[in-house]
Design an enzyme around this catalytic site. Structure first.
Site, PDB file in Angstrom:
ATOM      1  CG  ASP A 110      31.054  43.030  42.073  1.00 25.06           C
ATOM      2  OD1 ASP A 110      31.293  41.970  41.464  1.00 25.06           O
ATOM      3  OD2 ASP A 110      31.825  43.536  42.911  1.00 25.06           O
TER       4      ASP A 110
HETATM    5  N1  URA Z   1      36.262  44.734  41.631  1.00 21.82           N
HETATM    6  C1  URA Z   1      35.173  44.573  42.413  1.00 21.82           C
HETATM    7  O1  URA Z   1      35.282  44.358  43.609  1.00 21.82           O
HETATM    8  N2  URA Z   1      33.978  44.642  41.814  1.00 21.82           N
HETATM    9  C2  URA Z   1      33.776  44.914  40.523  1.00 21.82           C
HETATM   10  O2  URA Z   1      32.647  44.995  40.056  1.00 21.82           O
HETATM   11  C3  URA Z   1      34.927  45.099  39.727  1.00 21.82           C
HETATM   12  C4  URA Z   1      36.170  44.993  40.304  1.00 21.82           C
END
Ligand code: URA
Length: 254
Positions: A110
């Protein structure tokens, strides 16, 4: 020349992986200064097999590779995409030497997650590492809004159910839930910081798993993929090629 599997343009391979521009390479070719398996090649359209052919320029052998595998320490605020209209991407952060190789992130973090992102131009390997059935473990450090209570480890280990999200690409009515594979949660000395290992890669998976237990993830960092740890020498935004041992651990080139 007819297309032959595994062959790529010599001028492009040299320009993409060295400091020479395509124009420089054409000059070197014209002067007979590029050798392939010991013989001068002057043809701008020449194609080579980077897995077998030995290429040298001015008597110096070049370590050209068919595929690249790059470890990046992604900072927060950067998106895992090859292009974005508003935000910087992991591709924008690559040093010039890695820029023209057609790299893409194998799996996404993310925007607000930091840590290990693998970039490659090897679609097959990316697909293998991402395929749910390959169960490649990914470890994260998670900062939570409150201390972890009793029983959370067990809920992770059992495989919890979380609300279905439209990004899961699975059929299901409003209120449907989806089962996560068993995951490992380990406490640290700080009650609000834990380490988690998952073997899936669902959208916002770690955040959703904690949300379903009543916790808010306030910080998230990916520390390893398939047993390969993020190099602590890489500052946020920096990247380097995987070494031979790391490629081996990820089953690359086997
Ligand atoms: N899980 C999440 O919630 N976000 C990420 O970026 C990676 C794994």
């Amino acid at each position: 020349m007819a297309y032959q599997k595994g062959l790529i343009r010599l001028d492009k391979a040299i320009a993409d992986q060295t400091g020479y521009s395509r124009k420089d390479v054409h000059k070197l070719l014209s002067k007979g200064q590029v050798l392939v398996n010991g013989a001068a090649v002057r043809n701008f359209d020449a194609k080579v097999d980077l897995e077998q052919d030995i290429i040298s320029v001015n008597g110096q052998e070049l370590a050209l590779k068919k595929y690249s595998y790059i470890m990046m320490n992604k900072p927060k605020g950067v998106v895992c995409a090859t292009a974005d209209e508003k935000l910087p991407t992991v591709i924008d952060l690559l040093p010039e030497a890695f820029r023209r190789r057609g790299l893409f992130p194998a799996g996404r973090l993310d925007k607000d997650t930091e840590g290990f992102v693998l970039l490659t131009n090897d679609g097959q390997t990316a697909h293998r590492l991402l395929a749910p059935r390959s169960h490649v473990p990914k470890q994260y450090t998670v900062w939570l809004d409150k201390p972890v209570e009793e029983g959370v480890e067990q809920a992770f280990a059992k495989g919890m159910e979380i609300p279905l999200d439209k990004h899961d690409n699975r059929p299901g009515r409003a209120g449907a839930r989806i089962k996560c594979s068993p995951a490992r949660l380990e406490r640290t000395e700080q009650p609000q910081v834990v380490r988690v290992e998952i073997r899936q890669g669902m959208y916002h998976q770690v955040k959703r798993m904690f949300a379903s237990m009543g916790y808010l993830v306030v910080g998230l960092r990916r520390d390893s993929i398939g047993g390969v740890a993020l190099d602590p020498a890489l500052a946020p935004g920096e990247s380097r090629e995987l070494d031979a041992a790391e490629m081996d651990m990820l089953g690359i080139g086997k």
